[in-house]
Design a protein around this motif. Structure first.
Motif, PDB file in Angstrom:
ATOM      1  N   ASP A 180       0.832  -1.193   0.000  1.00 47.27           N
ATOM      2  CA  ASP A 180       0.000   0.000   0.000  1.00 47.27           C
ATOM      3  C   ASP A 180       0.867   1.243   0.000  1.00 47.27           C
ATOM      4  OD1 ASP A 180      -2.669   1.245   2.137  1.00 47.27           O
ATOM      5  OD2 ASP A 180      -2.264   1.449  -0.013  1.00 47.27           O
ATOM      6  N   PHE A 181       1.702   1.420  -0.975  1.00 47.43           N
ATOM      7  CA  PHE A 181       2.521   2.610  -1.088  1.00 47.43           C
ATOM      8  C   PHE A 181       1.709   3.730  -1.718  1.00 47.43           C
ATOM      9  CE2 PHE A 181       6.007   0.634   0.538  1.00 47.43           C
ATOM     10  CZ  PHE A 181       6.641  -0.323  -0.255  1.00 47.43           C
ATOM     11  N   GLU A 182       2.225   4.940  -1.542  1.00 50.21           N
ATOM     12  CA  GLU A 182       1.630   6.094  -2.221  1.00 50.21           C
ATOM     13  C   GLU A 182       1.742   5.921  -3.723  1.00 50.21           C
ATOM     14  OE1 GLU A 182       3.323   9.342   1.042  1.00 50.21           O
ATOM     15  OE2 GLU A 182       3.845   9.479  -1.075  1.00 50.21           O
ATOM     16  N   ARG A 183       0.766   6.472  -4.403  1.00 46.32           N
ATOM     17  CA  ARG A 183       0.832   6.442  -5.857  1.00 46.32           C
ATOM     18  C   ARG A 183       1.466   7.735  -6.336  1.00 46.32           C
ATOM     19  NH1 ARG A 183      -4.793   4.781  -8.303  1.00 46.32           N
ATOM     20  NH2 ARG A 183      -3.465   4.382 -10.082  1.00 46.32           N
ATOM     21  N   SER A 184       2.302   7.644  -7.350  1.00 49.04           N
ATOM     22  CA  SER A 184       3.046   8.831  -7.779  1.00 49.04           C
ATOM     23  C   SER A 184       2.127   9.860  -8.405  1.00 49.04           C
ATOM     24  CB  SER A 184       4.140   8.441  -8.781  1.00 49.04           C
ATOM     25  OG  SER A 184       3.566   7.903  -9.950  1.00 49.04           O
ATOM     26  N   GLU A 212      -0.660  10.908  -7.277  1.00 50.82           N
ATOM     27  CA  GLU A 212      -1.430  11.633  -6.263  1.00 50.82           C
ATOM     28  C   GLU A 212      -0.497  12.568  -5.499  1.00 50.82           C
ATOM     29  OE1 GLU A 212      -4.417   7.827  -5.805  1.00 50.82           O
ATOM     30  OE2 GLU A 212      -3.508   8.671  -4.002  1.00 50.82           O
ATOM     31  N   LYS A 250     -16.924   4.302 -11.176  1.00 48.55           N
ATOM     32  CA  LYS A 250     -15.951   3.276 -10.826  1.00 48.55           C
ATOM     33  C   LYS A 250     -15.790   3.235  -9.313  1.00 48.55           C
ATOM     34  CE  LYS A 250     -15.009   2.766 -15.172  1.00 48.55           C
ATOM     35  NZ  LYS A 250     -15.495   1.595 -15.921  1.00 48.55           N
ATOM     36  N   ARG A 278      -6.744   6.405 -13.141  1.00 49.00           N
ATOM     37  CA  ARG A 278      -6.733   4.974 -13.375  1.00 49.00           C
ATOM     38  C   ARG A 278      -5.305   4.516 -13.634  1.00 49.00           C
ATOM     39  NH1 ARG A 278      -9.995   2.355 -18.339  1.00 49.00           N
ATOM     40  NH2 ARG A 278     -11.747   3.621 -17.601  1.00 49.00           N
ATOM     41  N   ARG A 279      -4.605   5.219 -14.495  1.00 50.74           N
ATOM     42  CA  ARG A 279      -3.175   4.946 -14.725  1.00 50.74           C
ATOM     43  C   ARG A 279      -2.419   6.257 -14.667  1.00 50.74           C
ATOM     44  NH1 ARG A 279      -3.608   1.273 -19.548  1.00 50.74           N
ATOM     45  NH2 ARG A 279      -2.506   2.892 -20.661  1.00 50.74           N
ATOM     46  N   SER A 328       2.963  -3.842 -27.123  1.00 52.14           N
ATOM     47  CA  SER A 328       2.616  -4.070 -25.716  1.00 52.14           C
ATOM     48  C   SER A 328       1.155  -3.727 -25.455  1.00 52.14           C
ATOM     49  CB  SER A 328       3.516  -3.243 -24.808  1.00 52.14           C
ATOM     50  OG  SER A 328       3.305  -1.882 -25.037  1.00 52.14           O
ATOM     51  N   PRO A 329       0.561  -4.339 -24.448  1.00 51.52           N
ATOM     52  CA  PRO A 329      -0.871  -4.117 -24.177  1.00 51.52           C
ATOM     53  C   PRO A 329      -1.184  -2.663 -23.850  1.00 51.52           C
ATOM     54  CG  PRO A 329      -0.067  -6.030 -22.965  1.00 51.52           C
ATOM     55  CD  PRO A 329       1.122  -5.379 -23.566  1.00 51.52           C
ATOM     56  N   ASP A 330      -0.215  -1.918 -23.293  1.00 50.30           N
ATOM     57  CA  ASP A 330      -0.491  -0.543 -22.881  1.00 50.30           C
ATOM     58  C   ASP A 330      -0.557   0.434 -24.036  1.00 50.30           C
ATOM     59  OD1 ASP A 330       1.503  -0.836 -19.854  1.00 50.30           O
ATOM     60  OD2 ASP A 330      -0.540  -1.430 -20.351  1.00 50.30           O
ATOM     61  N   ASN A 331      -0.283   0.004 -25.210  1.00 44.17           N
ATOM     62  CA  ASN A 331      -0.250   0.898 -26.359  1.00 44.17           C
ATOM     63  C   ASN A 331      -1.683   1.162 -26.842  1.00 44.17           C
ATOM     64  OD1 ASN A 331       0.737   2.393 -28.540  1.00 44.17           O
ATOM     65  ND2 ASN A 331       0.843   0.575 -29.854  1.00 44.17           N
ATOM     66  N   VAL A 332      -2.395   2.000 -26.098  1.00 44.86           N
ATOM     67  CA  VAL A 332      -3.800   2.284 -26.443  1.00 44.86           C
ATOM     68  C   VAL A 332      -4.044   3.777 -26.593  1.00 44.86           C
ATOM     69  CG1 VAL A 332      -4.784   0.203 -25.450  1.00 44.86           C
ATOM     70  CG2 VAL A 332      -4.398   2.179 -23.987  1.00 44.86           C
ATOM     71  N   GLN A 382      -3.446 -12.280 -24.991  1.00 41.27           N
ATOM     72  CA  GLN A 382      -4.347 -11.443 -24.195  1.00 41.27           C
ATOM     73  C   GLN A 382      -5.357 -10.800 -25.129  1.00 41.27           C
ATOM     74  OE1 GLN A 382      -2.766  -7.943 -21.931  1.00 41.27           O
ATOM     75  NE2 GLN A 382      -3.089  -9.304 -20.198  1.00 41.27           N
ATOM     76  N   GLU A 416      -8.772  -0.902 -21.611  1.00 36.81           N
ATOM     77  CA  GLU A 416      -7.500  -0.312 -21.164  1.00 36.81           C
ATOM     78  C   GLU A 416      -6.301  -0.862 -21.910  1.00 36.81           C
ATOM     79  OE1 GLU A 416      -8.804  -0.306 -16.512  1.00 36.81           O
ATOM     80  OE2 GLU A 416      -6.692  -0.063 -17.012  1.00 36.81           O
ATOM     81  N   THR A 417      -6.454  -1.941 -22.598  1.00 39.57           N
ATOM     82  CA  THR A 417      -5.284  -2.581 -23.213  1.00 39.57           C
ATOM     83  C   THR A 417      -5.615  -3.017 -24.623  1.00 39.57           C
ATOM     84  OG1 THR A 417      -5.924  -4.759 -22.372  1.00 39.57           O
ATOM     85  CG2 THR A 417      -4.440  -3.443 -20.993  1.00 39.57           C
ATOM     86  N   GLN A 418      -4.581  -3.142 -25.414  1.00 39.15           N
ATOM     87  CA  GLN A 418      -4.786  -3.670 -26.751  1.00 39.15           C
ATOM     88  C   GLN A 418      -4.432  -5.158 -26.721  1.00 39.15           C
ATOM     89  OE1 GLN A 418      -2.194  -2.056 -29.789  1.00 39.15           O
ATOM     90  NE2 GLN A 418      -0.322  -2.686 -28.752  1.00 39.15           N
ATOM     91  N   PHE A 420      -2.643  -8.619 -27.218  1.00 42.69           N
ATOM     92  CA  PHE A 420      -1.206  -8.863 -27.094  1.00 42.69           C
ATOM     93  C   PHE A 420      -0.942 -10.347 -27.249  1.00 42.69           C
ATOM     94  CE2 PHE A 420       3.041  -8.435 -25.615  1.00 42.69           C
ATOM     95  CZ  PHE A 420       3.278  -9.475 -24.734  1.00 42.69           C
ATOM     96  N   ASP A 471       8.781   2.706  -2.288  1.00 41.85           N
ATOM     97  CA  ASP A 471       7.771   3.473  -3.022  1.00 41.85           C
ATOM     98  C   ASP A 471       8.467   4.252  -4.124  1.00 41.85           C
ATOM     99  OD1 ASP A 471       7.272   6.669  -1.391  1.00 41.85           O
ATOM    100  OD2 ASP A 471       9.076   5.433  -1.526  1.00 41.85           O
ATOM    101  N   TYR A 472       7.703   4.990  -4.876  1.00 46.08           N
ATOM    102  CA  TYR A 472       8.240   5.584  -6.095  1.00 46.08           C
ATOM    103  C   TYR A 472       9.319   6.632  -5.841  1.00 46.08           C
ATOM    104  CZ  TYR A 472       5.339   9.723  -5.206  1.00 46.08           C
ATOM    105  OH  TYR A 472       4.790  10.852  -4.645  1.00 46.08           O
ATOM    106  N   GLU A 482       9.271   5.347   1.574  1.00 45.00           N
ATOM    107  CA  GLU A 482       8.732   4.235   2.351  1.00 45.00           C
ATOM    108  C   GLU A 482       9.249   2.931   1.768  1.00 45.00           C
ATOM    109  OE1 GLU A 482       4.472   6.279   1.933  1.00 45.00           O
ATOM    110  OE2 GLU A 482       4.405   4.290   2.832  1.00 45.00           O
TER     111      GLU A 482
END
Lengths: 317, 882
Positions: free
Chosen positions: A21-25, A27, A204, A261-262, A274-278, B459, B464-466, B468, B858-859, B863
């Motif tokens: 449960d880390f912070e999200r970058s 936010e 959501k 969301r992302r 790659s799947p993220d290429n949307v 996939q 959200e995804t194409q 794959f 974390d990023y 932490e």
């Protein structure tokens, strides 16, 4: 080998999928440096070099956006590196002591952190020769005070002795506009929304502070830009040799209320399997409890040092 | 051997003489004695009589042969039973009292006979008188008398059979087959077969015995004019006991060769029955994270240790880099592990050598096993090609996994609503086959083995995804032929050529694909001879070549308004070969000392040109006495860069060979016959290591990235202790402890820093014991220091990448958490006549230690949380063997 029945295959898979449960970058919870822009991002030989480049930083603080704080700028020269990452700063701070120059130390408002960074004289001479030898790079380092100690960021000013034939020096990217839910979203023109009012299919689930799940409205934000503005350049690619590449914008999204969301999206590239290429569209979700306003930022980079950003606001009725 | 009866003969007469002496002594010494030892005299009433005088001792007139206990006779067992005998005045034995027993059977038989003995009457003061004497009855099995030299018509064989071990059907040689009622006995031959002639028809009681097996009883029916056959399945005294097969003592030349035998390789807890993973419990081996099977020898990289099967290097050890090893455990006879300072016969490895020896197939009978489970199924079979003629023997094994069937429903079960549907089909298979044939002095062999890992991911895409897709496959195949022969002049010659093929292919979507395939050739040959007593010489060749074809295809950038250009295709050929010749002598100027100097010359043919290497080696062993040996070794070792590091375009063709200089020394202390303590220290210098480079170099008039150079250097040193109990019928185990340090020079820190796999203390305890009733219990405990970590005090934002990088302290100056874990294994074996069934449970991390493997941040490095290791994992297995 004796046969085995592994009863906890599921557990092993769960292990790989578990997250902390880390912070999200995306936010913004406290003061942060989100980006530094230098203009121009690349100095190329063969043309008159400027005396300095303009550096400015995007510094945000949700508790006090207009706070004044101590700001320090340094610069140093880094030796040429053969590794990947053309135009990107090396993951290191300027070394303490000789070789690092303190450019400025002063107070500044968070929304006005900027400096003219002078060009080191030795580089001016190098650029004037138009040599194709690998060049040292200018490393700019910014330090800003905060409650949790100094925040430090580095940024490279790319120095290229001689560009390949037909290639222009890099420039910072630009957006034509942003849209929110399909409608133009202008800078300095906050969008007013009714909290929680949207079609059901656009709601959501998000986690509230007490851990419960709450359904909130999700809004799409799309950056629009002229693809023709994407520059072509040469870089050492997968083949190990110089290949023609094209800039591909990468978008990093931030908000001080609600969530994305992302946190990062990419310009669509038909070569990317790659799947993220949307595409670069992002989806912002309203906060689990109503607030008066929310600020959103998007920092977009061309992958080789060019950087820019946009800021927008949402007001809830 | 036929044993019909026992004869006392001379032994009885010797007993008679002895009793006379005893009688005289006792009488002289026991004036006034009434009971107990010695001769007692009758005391007359009235007054104090004068001391009696034995004037004549009793003499044995008639000896009676006792009935020899048949069981003892069958065992060839003798005995002595001592008595006090009361002899009356007529010379008859009135009573006999046992004073020293030899067991109830012997006692009873001797007592019965003693009571029937007849003596001449003793005389006291000239008159016959009763006396008590001490008498010892001896049972001594004697060889049968020579048969009568007259022509005898041999009776036909009418009772025969075979004695085998229950469950394995292994023949039992030298088992005694006895018919107690007829007094007939014989022994089985090497094939477990026996024959008896002239057995009287009727009900036969049969007793079969052999020291390592429980006694077998049966009743058979023999009919007149017929031959009765019996197959007897004997239980082992220790069901499923460990077996060591010693085919000839292997000479110890090296300072540190550690050999694990087949039984030790299959049941160590926590290793999933995987022989290569058992090596990770040896001294000098760092613990690999999670269930990784990587071999981390004395702090080195996995690629610095060469793993071979029968001398053939193999490119992949495990399926999917961390799954089961690529060789069926049933195929393995032993594993020789050299953690360093190895001899001239091996090379091309900076750290250690692992040589997996496959076992020749069983030449006598069909044997095999089948295993089926949810992950994979496989079989192993071995058999002679002919039971009558010498056509050799063959063994085959194969295995295929089912993960491609199991995984999709699991992934679907974990899929979030709206998320893309993923179909993942990873599966692997492997195979091994071996053929051996002995033709006179020539031994021929053929071994074929290979493995393949395939992964297909598809996939479906979502909002959200194409879509794959990813396909990868990697594997290897090898065919090894071998020939060996001892010549009349004393040379032992051997030759083993190997051909191979190693493919790797991938495809991502429709646009990216590539392959790296190699054709591999290996040739080993050796000639060895004992030149004179105490001096053995061996020379040989070791050639290895890999011919790589690299091919990639990927899309190119399209300019606006232009047609997309065709995909870019890269095709490159990279040949890497090395040719080595070696010579080594084993010289014992006197029995206690053994010196092994060796030299290896190797020429590497790399893309950048030839790289010669001369590698001297020397080892010495000195036996101070029967139980203490000292040893030392030194050698120079070189290794080629990895093909990707030296390939043109992708690497630096100008790279040179990596080098290490290794020293080792220590003692071997035989604490008991089965307990050995091996203590040694080592110090290795490593230099010319390949490290990444940020420099530019000029090639063909152009400044290009160097990518790699040979500037790396480091060292490793430490102490290793191995306390090992030999594999016995019931037990094996060892304690391994390593205290070591492995460092490499860091250019940024300008200092030596611990390498990634450095673990200062490594303690491993392993043991397994077979109880009666077919139970085996084993345990493994490991305790290791954490791996080096670099302390992090925060993060710095890189505005070009949009990410943070850590602010680090001195590299490797901190340590991860200490690792400790206990694993148990329990197995129950059922032995049937013709097959065996075992069920086992392997419990990893019994007390569920957290054992963080890494630290998650974390990023922006503010932490952190530990990434814990594997929790308690129970696994179960079933194996059937015939």
């Amino acid at each position: 080998m004796p046969a085995r029945l592994i009863l906890t295959l599921t557990a092993l898979l769960a292990l790989t999928a578990c997250s902390y449960d880390f912070e999200r970058s995306s936010e913004i919870l406290d003061r942060r440096i989100l980006a530094i822009q230098v203009d121009p991002p690349e100095l190329a030989g063969g043309a008159p070099a400027p005396d300095s480049v303009q550096a400015r930083a995007l510094v945000v603080d949700p508790s006090d956006p207009l706070a004044v704080t101590e700001v320090r700028w340094w610069s140093c020269l880094r030796p040429p590196r053969a590794a990947d990452g053309v135009g990107t700063a090396e993951n290191t701070r300027c070394p303490e002591g000789e070789g690092t120059t303190l450019l400025a130390s002063s107070s500044a408002a968070l929304d006005a952190v900027s400096l003219n960074v002078p060009l080191p004289p030795e580089l001016a001479g190098f650029l004037a020769t138009g040599s194709d030898l690998p060049s040292p790079q200018i490393h700019v380092q910014l330090e800003i005070d905060s409650e949790r100690g100094p925040l430090v960021s580095v940024k490279q000013v790319t120095v290229t002795g001689k560009l390949p034939e037909g290639q222009e020096p890099n420039r910072n990217p630009a957006l034509q506009k942003l849209t929110l839910d399909g409608a133009d979203w202008l800078p300095d023109a906050p969008r007013t929304l009714k909290y929680g009012e949207c079609p059901d299919e656009k709601k959501k689930e998000v986690e509230a502070e007490d851990g419960s799940l709450v359904r909130v409205c999700e809004h799409d934000i799309e950056p629009l830009f002229d693809e023709a503005e994407s520059q072509f350049y040469e870089a050492r690619g997968f083949s190990g040799e110089k290949e023609l590449e094209r800039e591909r914008l990468r978008f990093a999204w931030f908000t001080d209320a609600g969530s994305f969301r992302r946190g990062t999206t990419l310009q669509f590239d038909e070569r990317d399997p790659s799947p993220d290429n949307v595409g670069p569209k992002a989806f912002w979700r309203e906060p689990p409890t109503r607030t008066e306003r929310a600020t959103l930022w998007v920092v977009f980079r061309d992958g080789r040092g060019g950087t820019a950003w946009e800021r927008r606001e949402v007001l809830f009725e | 051997m036929f044993v019909h009866s026992r004869r006392l003969g001379v032994q009885a007469r010797a007993s008679a003489a002895r009793l006379l002496v005893v009688a005289g002594v006792l009488l002289a010494a026991s004036a006034g004695a009434y009971e107990g030892a010695g001769i007692q005299r009758q005391v007359t009433d009235g007054g104090v009589p004068p001391p009696p005088q034995l004037t004549k001792a009793p003499e044995l007139l008639e000896f009676v042969e006792a009935a020899y206990p048949p069981e003892a006779l069958a065992r060839g067992e003798g005995a002595e039973v001592a008595f006090f005998i009361d002899i009356d005045e007529t010379g008859k034995v009135a009573q006999a009292e046992v004073t020293r027993s030899a067991g109830p059977e012997f006692d009873a038989a001797a007592h019965e006979a003693v009571l029937k003995l007849r003596f001449s009457p003793a005389e006291v003061d000239g008159q016959p008188a009763p006396v008590r004497i001490e008498y010892v009855y001896h049972f001594v099995p004697k060889p049968p008398p020579e048969p009568e030299p007259t022509a005898v018509v041999e009776k036909p064989v009418n009772f025969k059979g075979r004695v085998v071990q229950r469950g394995t059907r292994d023949p039992i040689a030298n088992a005694s087959v006895y018919l107690p009622e007829q007094g007939l006995a014989t022994e089985t031959d090497a094939d477990g077969r026996f024959e008896l002639r002239g057995v009287t028809p009727g009900r036969l009681k049969v007793e079969i015995s052999e020291p390592k097996h429980k006694k077998f009883y049966t009743v058979e029916e023999l009919k007149e004019g017929e031959v009765t056959e019996l197959t007897a399945y004997l239980w082992q005294k220790v069901e499923g006991g460990f077996e060591t097969v010693v085919t000839g003592a292997r000479e110890k030349k090296e300072v540190a060769r550690r050999t694990l035998q087949k039984q030790e390789l299959q049941s160590v807890p926590g290793t999933f029955g995987d022989p290569l993973r058992v090596l990770q419990n040896m001294p000098g081996m760092a613990r690999a994270p999670y269930i990784s099977g990587a071999l981390l020898v004395r702090g080195s990289q996995p690629q610095d240790t060469q793993v071979m099967i029968d001398g053939v290097p193999i490119p992949l050890l495990y399926h999917f880099a961390g799954g089961p090893s690529v060789v069926n455990a049933s195929f393995i006879d032993r594993i020789d592990f050299y953690p360093g300072a190895y001899g001239a016969k091996y090379g091309r490895a900076l750290a250690g050598i692992v040589d997996v020896g496959t076992r020749p197939p069983e030449p006598k009978r069909l044997h095999g096993l089948v295993d089926i489970d949810l992950l994979d199924s496989g079989f192993y079979l071995e058999a002679p090609l002919s039971s009558e003629k010498n056509y050799g023997a063959v063994a085959v094994a194969a295995r295929r996994s089912y993960i491609d069937v199991l995984l999709p429903p699991i992934l679907e079960a974990f899929r979030e609503p709206g998320a893309a549907s993923t179909v993942a089909s990873p599966y692997y298979w492997d195979y091994q086959a071996r053929y051996d044939l002995t033709l006179g002095k020539d031994r021929l062999g053929l071994v074929v083995f290979g493995s393949s890992d395939l992964l297909e991911i598809s996939q479906s895409g979502s909002e959200e995804t194409q879509p794959f897709s990813l396909d990868t496959s990697q594997g290897f195949h090898r065919l090894r032929m071998s020939w060996s022969r001892p010549t009349d002049s004393g040379w032992k010659l051997s030759l083993a050529p190997t051909l191979g093929f190693t493919p790797f292919r991938f495809r991502i979507g429709d646009l990216f694909k590539g392959s790296i395939t190699s054709q591999d050739v290996n040739l080993r040959g050796a000639a060895e001879k004992e030149l004179w007593k105490g001096l053995t010489f061996e020379t040989g060749i070791d050639l290895n070549a890999a011919f790589y074809k690299v091919q990639f295809e990927f899309p190119q950038v399209a300019r606006p308004g232009e047609e997309p250009p065709p995909p870019q295709v890269i095709k490159q050929y990279v040949d890497v070969a090395s040719y080595a010749a070696y010579a080594e002598t084993v010289w014992s100027p006197f029995e206690q000392l053994k010196i092994v100097p060796g030299i290896r010359f190797e020429a590497y043919d790399l893309p950048g040109g030839w790289r010669p290497s001369l590698e001297p080696r020397i080892a010495a062993r000195y036996a101070l006495n029967d139980w203490l040996t000292t040893k030392a070794a030194f050698g120079v070792y070189r290794q080629a860069p990895q093909p990707a590091e030296v390939a043109p375009r992708f690497g630096n063709p100008e790279l040179g060979l990596l080098r290490s200089r290794q020293t080792a020394g220590g003692i071997e202390w035989k604490l008991t016959d089965s307990l050995l303590l091996d203590l040694q220290g080592f110090y290795n210098w490593r230099d010319r290591l390949v490290v990444s480079s940020q420099d530019f170099v000029e090639r063909e008039g152009e400044q290009v990235p160097e990518l790699y150079d040979n500037d790396g250097r480091g060292r490793a040193y430490g102490i290793e202790l191995l306390l090992k109990h030999d594999l016995t019928e019931r037990f094996y185990g060892w304690v391994a402890y390593t205290l070591s340090r492995s460092v490499q020079f860091d250019d940024d820190a300008k200092a030596y820093v611990p390498v990634e796999f450095d673990q200062s203390h490594i303690l491993t305890l392993v043991g397994s014991y077979k109880f009666d009733g077919g139970w085996e219990l084993g345990m493994r405990f490991r305790l290791t220091t954490g791996r080096p970590e670099t302390p992090i005090s925060g993060g710095t934002f890189n505005s070009d990448t949009g990410g943070y990088f850590p602010v680090e302290g001195a590299p490797g100056s901190a340590r991860g958490a200490t690792f400790h874990q206990l694993d148990f294994r329990a197995e129950k074996l059922w032995t049937f006549e013709r097959w065996k069934l075992s069920v086992y449970a392997d419990l990893q991390n019994v007390y569920n230690a957290a054992n963080p493997e890494a630290t998650l941040w974390d990023y922006r490095y503010r932490e952190n949380a530990p990434l814990r290791g594997l929790p308690f994992i129970p696994t179960f297995g079933v194996k059937g063997e015939f």
